[in-house]
Design a protein around this motif. Structure first.
Motif, PDB file in Angstrom:
ATOM      1  N   ARG A  74       0.810  -1.222   0.000  1.00 52.24           N
ATOM      2  CA  ARG A  74       0.000   0.000   0.000  1.00 52.24           C
ATOM      3  C   ARG A  74       0.843   1.273   0.000  1.00 52.24           C
ATOM      4  NH1 ARG A  74      -5.235  -0.692   1.645  1.00 52.24           N
ATOM      5  NH2 ARG A  74      -5.458   1.395   0.742  1.00 52.24           N
ATOM      6  N   GLU A  75       2.155   1.157  -0.139  1.00 46.80           N
ATOM      7  CA  GLU A  75       3.001   2.354  -0.050  1.00 46.80           C
ATOM      8  C   GLU A  75       2.604   3.408  -1.076  1.00 46.80           C
ATOM      9  OE1 GLU A  75       7.639   3.876  -0.439  1.00 46.80           O
ATOM     10  OE2 GLU A  75       7.190   1.729  -0.580  1.00 46.80           O
ATOM     11  N   ALA A  76       2.368   2.997  -2.315  1.00 47.19           N
ATOM     12  CA  ALA A  76       2.002   3.965  -3.352  1.00 47.19           C
ATOM     13  C   ALA A  76       0.701   4.670  -3.004  1.00 47.19           C
ATOM     14  CB  ALA A  76       1.891   3.265  -4.700  1.00 47.19           C
ATOM     15  N   ASP A  77      -0.260   3.919  -2.454  1.00 49.95           N
ATOM     16  CA  ASP A  77      -1.539   4.524  -2.062  1.00 49.95           C
ATOM     17  C   ASP A  77      -1.339   5.542  -0.947  1.00 49.95           C
ATOM     18  OD1 ASP A  77      -2.788   2.868  -3.888  1.00 49.95           O
ATOM     19  OD2 ASP A  77      -3.282   1.344  -2.388  1.00 49.95           O
ATOM     20  N   VAL A  78      -0.484   5.200   0.018  1.00 50.20           N
ATOM     21  CA  VAL A  78      -0.237   6.098   1.146  1.00 50.20           C
ATOM     22  C   VAL A  78       0.462   7.373   0.660  1.00 50.20           C
ATOM     23  CG1 VAL A  78       1.049   6.377   3.290  1.00 50.20           C
ATOM     24  CG2 VAL A  78      -0.182   4.248   2.847  1.00 50.20           C
ATOM     25  N   ARG A  79       1.418   7.224  -0.230  1.00 54.90           N
ATOM     26  CA  ARG A  79       2.103   8.393  -0.772  1.00 54.90           C
ATOM     27  C   ARG A  79       1.125   9.300  -1.530  1.00 54.90           C
ATOM     28  NH1 ARG A  79       7.578   8.918  -1.510  1.00 54.90           N
ATOM     29  NH2 ARG A  79       8.927   7.304  -0.611  1.00 54.90           N
ATOM     30  N   ALA A  80       0.235   8.689  -2.286  1.00 54.06           N
ATOM     31  CA  ALA A  80      -0.756   9.476  -3.025  1.00 54.06           C
ATOM     32  C   ALA A  80      -1.691  10.203  -2.065  1.00 54.06           C
ATOM     33  CB  ALA A  80      -1.549   8.560  -3.959  1.00 54.06           C
ATOM     34  N   PHE A  81      -2.079   9.519  -0.977  1.00 54.47           N
ATOM     35  CA  PHE A  81      -2.937  10.132   0.035  1.00 54.47           C
ATOM     36  C   PHE A  81      -2.244  11.330   0.677  1.00 54.47           C
ATOM     37  CE2 PHE A  81      -3.829  10.428   4.600  1.00 54.47           C
ATOM     38  CZ  PHE A  81      -5.196  10.663   4.593  1.00 54.47           C
ATOM     39  N   LEU A  82      -0.988  11.165   1.014  1.00 54.73           N
ATOM     40  CA  LEU A  82      -0.243  12.260   1.638  1.00 54.73           C
ATOM     41  C   LEU A  82      -0.100  13.447   0.688  1.00 54.73           C
ATOM     42  CD1 LEU A  82       2.591  10.222   3.403  1.00 54.73           C
ATOM     43  CD2 LEU A  82       0.683  11.391   4.512  1.00 54.73           C
ATOM     44  N   ALA A  84      -2.025  14.291  -1.789  1.00 57.97           N
ATOM     45  CA  ALA A  84      -3.310  14.932  -2.087  1.00 57.97           C
ATOM     46  C   ALA A  84      -3.932  15.596  -0.869  1.00 57.97           C
ATOM     47  CB  ALA A  84      -4.278  13.892  -2.663  1.00 57.97           C
ATOM     48  N   ARG A  85      -3.817  14.941   0.289  1.00 56.94           N
ATOM     49  CA  ARG A  85      -4.527  15.423   1.482  1.00 56.94           C
ATOM     50  C   ARG A  85      -3.645  16.155   2.477  1.00 56.94           C
ATOM     51  NH1 ARG A  85      -9.073  12.145   2.414  1.00 56.94           N
ATOM     52  NH2 ARG A  85      -9.397  13.387   4.302  1.00 56.94           N
ATOM     53  N   HIS A  86      -2.339  15.857   2.454  1.00 56.91           N
ATOM     54  CA  HIS A  86      -1.421  16.455   3.432  1.00 56.91           C
ATOM     55  C   HIS A  86      -0.132  16.923   2.749  1.00 56.91           C
ATOM     56  CE1 HIS A  86      -3.834  15.145   6.895  1.00 56.91           C
ATOM     57  NE2 HIS A  86      -4.051  14.046   6.191  1.00 56.91           N
ATOM     58  N   PRO A  87      -0.231  17.886   1.833  1.00 54.54           N
ATOM     59  CA  PRO A  87       0.973  18.365   1.141  1.00 54.54           C
ATOM     60  C   PRO A  87       1.975  19.053   2.070  1.00 54.54           C
ATOM     61  CG  PRO A  87      -0.895  19.787   0.679  1.00 54.54           C
ATOM     62  CD  PRO A  87      -1.441  18.591   1.393  1.00 54.54           C
ATOM     63  N   GLU A  88       1.515  19.399   3.272  1.00 49.03           N
ATOM     64  CA  GLU A  88       2.413  20.038   4.233  1.00 49.03           C
ATOM     65  C   GLU A  88       3.360  19.045   4.899  1.00 49.03           C
ATOM     66  OE1 GLU A  88      -1.148  18.597   6.563  1.00 49.03           O
ATOM     67  OE2 GLU A  88      -0.735  19.427   4.579  1.00 49.03           O
ATOM     68  N   VAL A  89       3.156  17.760   4.653  1.00 57.85           N
ATOM     69  CA  VAL A  89       3.996  16.707   5.228  1.00 57.85           C
ATOM     70  C   VAL A  89       4.962  16.197   4.164  1.00 57.85           C
ATOM     71  CG1 VAL A  89       4.027  14.410   6.277  1.00 57.85           C
ATOM     72  CG2 VAL A  89       2.215  16.036   6.868  1.00 57.85           C
ATOM     73  N   ALA A  90       6.248  16.187   4.489  1.00 56.57           N
ATOM     74  CA  ALA A  90       7.268  15.694   3.564  1.00 56.57           C
ATOM     75  C   ALA A  90       7.633  14.259   3.908  1.00 56.57           C
ATOM     76  CB  ALA A  90       8.512  16.568   3.628  1.00 56.57           C
ATOM     77  N   VAL A  91       7.799  13.435   2.891  1.00 60.86           N
ATOM     78  CA  VAL A  91       8.301  12.074   3.080  1.00 60.86           C
ATOM     79  C   VAL A  91       9.824  12.145   2.944  1.00 60.86           C
ATOM     80  CG1 VAL A  91       8.278   9.696   2.273  1.00 60.86           C
ATOM     81  CG2 VAL A  91       6.188  11.088   2.138  1.00 60.86           C
ATOM     82  N   VAL A  92      10.517  11.975   4.062  1.00 61.47           N
ATOM     83  CA  VAL A  92      11.972  12.110   4.094  1.00 61.47           C
ATOM     84  C   VAL A  92      12.661  10.862   3.558  1.00 61.47           C
ATOM     85  CG1 VAL A  92      13.953  12.569   5.587  1.00 61.47           C
ATOM     86  CG2 VAL A  92      11.770  13.687   6.051  1.00 61.47           C
ATOM     87  N   GLY A  93      12.043   9.713   3.790  1.00 62.91           N
ATOM     88  CA  GLY A  93      12.626   8.464   3.321  1.00 62.91           C
ATOM     89  C   GLY A  93      11.686   7.307   3.597  1.00 62.91           C
ATOM     90  N   THR A  94      11.916   6.187   2.935  1.00 61.08           N
ATOM     91  CA  THR A  94      11.128   4.984   3.158  1.00 61.08           C
ATOM     92  C   THR A  94      12.038   3.769   3.141  1.00 61.08           C
ATOM     93  OG1 THR A  94      10.671   4.593   0.803  1.00 61.08           O
ATOM     94  CG2 THR A  94       9.115   5.992   2.005  1.00 61.08           C
ATOM     95  N   GLY A  95      11.563   2.691   3.727  1.00 56.55           N
ATOM     96  CA  GLY A  95      12.328   1.449   3.710  1.00 56.55           C
ATOM     97  C   GLY A  95      11.798   0.476   4.732  1.00 56.55           C
ATOM     98  N   ALA A  96      12.227  -0.749   4.618  1.00 56.12           N
ATOM     99  CA  ALA A  96      11.813  -1.765   5.563  1.00 56.12           C
ATOM    100  C   ALA A  96      12.391  -1.504   6.949  1.00 56.12           C
ATOM    101  CB  ALA A  96      12.243  -3.146   5.067  1.00 56.12           C
ATOM    102  N   ARG A  97      13.624  -0.932   7.010  1.00 53.14           N
ATOM    103  CA  ARG A  97      14.299  -0.765   8.296  1.00 53.14           C
ATOM    104  C   ARG A  97      14.782   0.662   8.558  1.00 53.14           C
ATOM    105  NH1 ARG A  97      19.073  -3.473   8.541  1.00 53.14           N
ATOM    106  NH2 ARG A  97      18.902  -3.624  10.797  1.00 53.14           N
ATOM    107  N   MET A  98      14.920   1.474   7.529  1.00 51.67           N
ATOM    108  CA  MET A  98      15.531   2.789   7.665  1.00 51.67           C
ATOM    109  C   MET A  98      14.566   3.821   8.249  1.00 51.67           C
ATOM    110  SD  MET A  98      17.205   5.156   4.640  1.00 51.67           S
ATOM    111  CE  MET A  98      15.595   5.539   3.924  1.00 51.67           C
ATOM    112  N   GLU A  99      15.084   4.603   9.204  1.00 42.91           N
ATOM    113  CA  GLU A  99      14.369   5.751   9.748  1.00 42.91           C
ATOM    114  C   GLU A  99      15.292   6.960   9.657  1.00 42.91           C
ATOM    115  OE1 GLU A  99      12.991   4.952  13.683  1.00 42.91           O
ATOM    116  OE2 GLU A  99      12.019   3.050  13.132  1.00 42.91           O
ATOM    117  N   ILE A 100      14.794   8.076   9.126  1.00 46.60           N
ATOM    118  CA  ILE A 100      15.611   9.275   8.922  1.00 46.60           C
ATOM    119  C   ILE A 100      15.049  10.443   9.725  1.00 46.60           C
ATOM    120  CG2 ILE A 100      16.272  11.050   7.238  1.00 46.60           C
ATOM    121  CD1 ILE A 100      16.693   8.951   5.192  1.00 46.60           C
TER     122      ILE A 100
END
Length: 279
Positions: A74-82, A84-100
Protein backbone atom coordinates in the motif's frame (compact mmCIF):
# COMPACT_ATOMS: atom_id res chain seq x y z
CA UNK A 1 28.26 6.19 19.60
CA UNK A 2 26.75 7.91 16.56
CA UNK A 3 25.50 10.82 18.66
CA UNK A 4 28.95 11.28 20.16
CA UNK A 5 30.61 11.20 16.75
CA UNK A 6 28.19 13.82 15.41
CA UNK A 7 28.76 16.20 18.31
CA UNK A 8 32.55 16.02 17.97
CA UNK A 9 32.22 17.33 14.41
CA UNK A 10 30.14 20.39 15.33
CA UNK A 11 32.63 22.97 14.08
CA UNK A 12 32.72 21.31 10.66
CA UNK A 13 28.98 21.89 10.21
CA UNK A 14 26.92 23.90 12.69
CA UNK A 15 24.01 24.68 10.32
CA UNK A 16 22.05 21.43 10.40
CA UNK A 17 22.40 17.76 11.20
CA UNK A 18 20.67 14.51 10.49
CA UNK A 19 20.99 10.76 10.67
CA UNK A 20 19.56 7.48 9.43
CA UNK A 21 19.21 4.49 11.74
CA UNK A 22 18.62 0.97 10.46
CA UNK A 23 16.62 -0.77 13.18
CA UNK A 24 14.09 -3.58 13.28
CA UNK A 25 11.60 -4.09 10.49
CA UNK A 26 8.44 -6.14 10.00
CA UNK A 27 7.76 -8.58 7.17
CA UNK A 28 5.90 -7.02 4.24
CA UNK A 29 5.86 -3.63 5.94
CA UNK A 30 7.51 -0.36 5.01
CA UNK A 31 8.41 2.58 7.22
CA UNK A 32 7.79 6.11 6.03
CA UNK A 33 9.87 8.84 7.67
CA UNK A 34 7.67 11.94 7.73
CA UNK A 35 8.52 15.56 8.54
CA UNK A 36 6.19 18.47 9.31
CA UNK A 37 6.13 21.77 11.17
CA UNK A 38 6.59 21.83 14.95
CA UNK A 39 3.43 20.81 16.78
CA UNK A 40 1.93 18.95 13.83
CA UNK A 41 -0.75 16.37 14.74
CA UNK A 42 0.62 13.18 13.26
CA UNK A 43 -1.96 11.12 15.15
CA UNK A 44 -4.78 12.69 13.15
CA UNK A 45 -2.90 11.96 9.95
CA UNK A 46 -2.45 8.31 10.96
CA UNK A 47 -6.15 8.01 11.78
CA UNK A 48 -6.96 9.13 8.26
CA UNK A 49 -4.72 6.35 6.95
CA UNK A 50 -6.72 3.58 8.63
CA UNK A 51 -6.59 0.51 6.40
CA UNK A 52 -9.57 -1.79 7.12
CA UNK A 53 -7.59 -5.02 6.94
CA UNK A 54 -4.80 -3.71 9.13
CA UNK A 55 -6.34 -1.06 11.40
CA UNK A 56 -4.41 2.03 12.42
CA UNK A 57 -0.79 1.92 11.24
CA UNK A 58 1.92 1.96 13.94
CA UNK A 59 3.13 5.50 14.58
CA UNK A 60 6.17 6.83 16.46
CA UNK A 61 6.40 10.61 16.81
CA UNK A 62 9.72 12.32 17.54
CA UNK A 63 9.41 16.11 17.58
CA UNK A 64 8.90 17.33 13.99
CA UNK A 65 9.24 13.83 12.54
CA UNK A 66 7.20 10.66 12.67
CA UNK A 67 7.75 7.08 11.56
CA UNK A 68 4.64 5.41 10.25
CA UNK A 69 4.58 1.73 9.23
CA UNK A 70 2.22 0.56 6.48
CA UNK A 71 1.83 -2.58 4.33
CA UNK A 72 4.47 -2.53 1.60
CA UNK A 73 1.77 -3.22 -0.99
CA UNK A 74 0.00 0.00 0.00
CA UNK A 75 3.00 2.35 -0.05
CA UNK A 76 2.00 3.96 -3.35
CA UNK A 77 -1.54 4.52 -2.06
CA UNK A 78 -0.24 6.10 1.15
CA UNK A 79 2.10 8.39 -0.77
CA UNK A 80 -0.76 9.48 -3.03
CA UNK A 81 -2.94 10.13 0.03
CA UNK A 82 -0.24 12.26 1.64
CA UNK A 83 0.39 14.24 -1.54
CA UNK A 84 -3.31 14.93 -2.09
CA UNK A 85 -4.53 15.42 1.48
CA UNK A 86 -1.42 16.45 3.43
CA UNK A 87 0.97 18.36 1.14
CA UNK A 88 2.41 20.04 4.23
CA UNK A 89 4.00 16.71 5.23
CA UNK A 90 7.27 15.69 3.56
CA UNK A 91 8.30 12.07 3.08
CA UNK A 92 11.97 12.11 4.09
CA UNK A 93 12.63 8.46 3.32
CA UNK A 94 11.13 4.98 3.16
CA UNK A 95 12.33 1.45 3.71
CA UNK A 96 11.81 -1.77 5.56
CA UNK A 97 14.30 -0.77 8.30
CA UNK A 98 15.53 2.79 7.67
CA UNK A 99 14.37 5.75 9.75
CA UNK A 100 15.61 9.28 8.92
CA UNK A 101 15.61 12.37 11.12
CA UNK A 102 17.12 15.78 10.33
CA UNK A 103 16.74 19.36 11.42
CA UNK A 104 18.38 22.79 11.39
CA UNK A 105 20.65 23.41 14.38
CA UNK A 106 23.72 22.13 16.17
CA UNK A 107 24.24 18.36 16.02
CA UNK A 108 23.95 18.01 19.81
CA UNK A 109 20.58 19.75 19.72
CA UNK A 110 19.35 17.66 16.81
CA UNK A 111 20.53 14.41 18.42
CA UNK A 112 18.82 15.33 21.73
CA UNK A 113 15.61 16.46 20.01
CA UNK A 114 15.12 13.11 18.33
CA UNK A 115 16.59 10.95 21.10
CA UNK A 116 19.36 9.47 18.97
CA UNK A 117 21.35 8.18 21.95
CA UNK A 118 18.47 5.86 22.90
CA UNK A 119 17.90 4.44 19.44
CA UNK A 120 19.28 1.07 18.40
CA UNK A 121 20.01 -0.70 15.16
CA UNK A 122 22.60 -2.62 13.20
CA UNK A 123 24.07 0.51 11.60
CA UNK A 124 23.52 4.23 11.28
CA UNK A 125 24.78 7.19 9.26
CA UNK A 126 25.03 10.77 10.49
CA UNK A 127 26.03 14.12 9.00
CA UNK A 128 26.46 17.66 10.22
CA UNK A 129 26.45 20.36 7.59
CA UNK A 130 27.93 23.73 6.77
CA UNK A 131 25.68 24.97 3.97
CA UNK A 132 27.65 25.88 0.83
CA UNK A 133 25.49 24.63 -2.05
CA UNK A 134 22.02 25.60 -0.84
CA UNK A 135 20.18 27.44 1.91
CA UNK A 136 20.20 26.45 5.59
CA UNK A 137 16.95 24.51 5.73
CA UNK A 138 15.74 21.25 7.19
CA UNK A 139 15.02 19.94 3.70
CA UNK A 140 18.61 20.67 2.70
CA UNK A 141 20.08 18.72 5.62
CA UNK A 142 21.63 15.28 5.09
CA UNK A 143 21.01 12.34 4.76
CA UNK A 144 19.20 12.37 1.40
CA UNK A 145 17.11 9.39 0.43
CA UNK A 146 15.78 8.75 -3.07
CA UNK A 147 15.35 4.97 -2.85
CA UNK A 148 14.03 2.35 -0.44
CA UNK A 149 16.34 1.81 2.54
CA UNK A 150 18.97 3.89 0.73
CA UNK A 151 20.46 7.17 1.89
CA UNK A 152 23.54 9.25 1.18
CA UNK A 153 25.67 11.79 3.00
CA UNK A 154 28.26 13.81 1.14
CA UNK A 155 31.32 15.85 2.01
CA UNK A 156 32.42 17.99 -0.93
CA UNK A 157 30.90 19.64 -3.98
CA UNK A 158 29.67 18.54 -7.41
CA UNK A 159 30.17 20.93 -10.32
CA UNK A 160 27.76 19.25 -12.78
CA UNK A 161 24.80 18.63 -10.45
CA UNK A 162 22.39 20.97 -12.28
CA UNK A 163 22.96 19.20 -15.58
CA UNK A 164 22.58 15.80 -13.91
CA UNK A 165 19.42 16.91 -12.11
CA UNK A 166 17.77 17.77 -15.43
CA UNK A 167 18.81 14.43 -16.91
CA UNK A 168 17.60 12.44 -13.91
CA UNK A 169 14.25 14.25 -13.85
CA UNK A 170 13.66 13.02 -17.40
CA UNK A 171 14.34 9.52 -16.07
CA UNK A 172 11.64 9.91 -13.41
CA UNK A 173 13.83 10.76 -10.39
CA UNK A 174 12.27 13.49 -8.23
CA UNK A 175 14.07 16.06 -6.09
CA UNK A 176 12.95 18.23 -3.19
CA UNK A 177 15.91 20.64 -2.93
CA UNK A 178 18.65 22.33 -4.93
CA UNK A 179 21.32 20.51 -2.94
CA UNK A 180 24.00 18.79 -5.04
CA UNK A 181 24.09 15.90 -2.56
CA UNK A 182 20.48 15.00 -3.37
CA UNK A 183 21.51 14.73 -7.02
CA UNK A 184 24.22 12.22 -6.03
CA UNK A 185 21.62 10.19 -4.14
CA UNK A 186 19.26 10.33 -7.11
CA UNK A 187 22.01 9.26 -9.47
CA UNK A 188 22.71 6.13 -7.43
CA UNK A 189 18.99 5.32 -7.26
CA UNK A 190 18.75 5.65 -11.04
CA UNK A 191 21.71 3.33 -11.55
CA UNK A 192 20.23 0.78 -9.14
CA UNK A 193 16.90 0.87 -11.00
CA UNK A 194 18.83 0.02 -14.15
CA UNK A 195 20.02 -3.17 -12.47
CA UNK A 196 23.43 -2.09 -11.21
CA UNK A 197 24.72 -3.16 -7.82
CA UNK A 198 25.60 -0.40 -5.38
CA UNK A 199 29.29 -0.99 -6.07
CA UNK A 200 28.71 -0.70 -9.81
CA UNK A 201 26.65 2.46 -9.32
CA UNK A 202 29.37 4.07 -7.24
CA UNK A 203 32.03 3.11 -9.76
CA UNK A 204 29.95 4.60 -12.58
CA UNK A 205 29.73 7.80 -10.56
CA UNK A 206 33.49 8.19 -10.79
CA UNK A 207 32.95 8.97 -14.48
CA UNK A 208 29.62 10.77 -14.34
CA UNK A 209 29.92 12.89 -11.17
CA UNK A 210 32.33 15.77 -11.60
CA UNK A 211 33.74 17.37 -8.47
CA UNK A 212 35.38 16.50 -5.20
CA UNK A 213 33.53 14.31 -2.77
CA UNK A 214 33.39 11.59 -0.20
CA UNK A 215 30.15 9.58 -0.17
CA UNK A 216 28.83 7.36 2.59
CA UNK A 217 25.81 5.40 1.37
CA UNK A 218 23.49 3.42 3.62
CA UNK A 219 21.48 0.39 2.52
CA UNK A 220 19.29 -2.08 4.39
CA UNK A 221 22.21 -4.48 4.77
CA UNK A 222 25.20 -2.17 5.27
CA UNK A 223 27.01 0.90 4.07
CA UNK A 224 29.49 1.89 1.39
CA UNK A 225 32.22 4.54 1.13
CA UNK A 226 33.68 6.21 -1.96
CA UNK A 227 36.15 9.07 -2.37
CA UNK A 228 36.77 10.96 -5.61
CA UNK A 229 39.86 10.06 -7.70
CA UNK A 230 41.94 12.83 -6.13
CA UNK A 231 40.63 12.23 -2.57
CA UNK A 232 40.32 15.96 -1.90
CA UNK A 233 38.22 15.61 1.26
CA UNK A 234 39.53 14.02 4.48
CA UNK A 235 38.32 10.59 5.49
CA UNK A 236 39.34 7.94 8.01
CA UNK A 237 38.06 4.44 8.83
CA UNK A 238 38.29 2.25 11.91
CA UNK A 239 37.63 -1.48 11.73
CA UNK A 240 37.33 -4.01 14.56
CA UNK A 241 35.63 -7.37 15.05
CA UNK A 242 32.67 -5.52 16.58
CA UNK A 243 32.17 -2.52 14.29
CA UNK A 244 33.28 -0.46 11.32
CA UNK A 245 33.26 3.32 11.65
CA UNK A 246 33.80 6.22 9.28
CA UNK A 247 34.61 9.84 10.06
CA UNK A 248 35.72 12.94 8.19
CA UNK A 249 38.41 13.28 10.85
CA UNK A 250 40.02 10.88 13.31
CA UNK A 251 38.81 12.91 16.29
CA UNK A 252 35.27 11.69 15.51
CA UNK A 253 36.44 8.14 16.25
CA UNK A 254 38.62 8.55 19.34
CA UNK A 255 35.85 7.85 21.87
CA UNK A 256 34.70 4.61 20.24
CA UNK A 257 35.20 1.49 22.39
CA UNK A 258 38.36 -0.42 21.56
CA UNK A 259 39.59 2.24 19.13
CA UNK A 260 43.15 1.73 20.39
CA UNK A 261 43.09 -1.79 18.92
CA UNK A 262 41.20 -0.94 15.73
CA UNK A 263 42.68 -1.08 12.26
CA UNK A 264 42.65 2.61 11.40
CA UNK A 265 43.20 3.57 7.76
CA UNK A 266 42.48 6.19 5.14
CA UNK A 267 40.22 4.95 2.31
CA UNK A 268 41.98 4.90 -1.04
CA UNK A 269 40.86 7.29 -3.81
CA UNK A 270 38.38 6.01 -6.42
CA UNK A 271 37.92 2.77 -4.46
CA UNK A 272 34.55 1.39 -3.38
CA UNK A 273 34.36 -0.01 0.15
CA UNK A 274 31.31 -1.85 1.45
CA UNK A 275 30.45 -3.63 4.68
CA UNK A 276 27.37 -5.74 5.34
CA UNK A 277 25.69 -6.55 8.63
CA UNK A 278 25.63 -10.10 9.96
CA UNK A 279 22.45 -11.79 8.78
Amino acid sequence: MLASMLCVMTDRGPDSAGFAVYGAGAKDKVKLSLRAAAGYDFSALAAGLSIPADGLPPLAVRSTHAIIEVPAAREADVRAFLAARHPEVAVVGTGARMEIFKEVGLPATVADTFGLAKMSGTHGIGHTRMATESAVTTAGAHPFSTGADQCLVHNGSLSNHNQLRRQLKREGITFETENDSEVAAGYLTWRLKQGATLGEALEAGLKDLDGFYTFVVGTENGFGVLRDPVACKPAVMAETDQYVAFGSEYRALVDLPGIEKARVFEPEPATVYFWERAQ
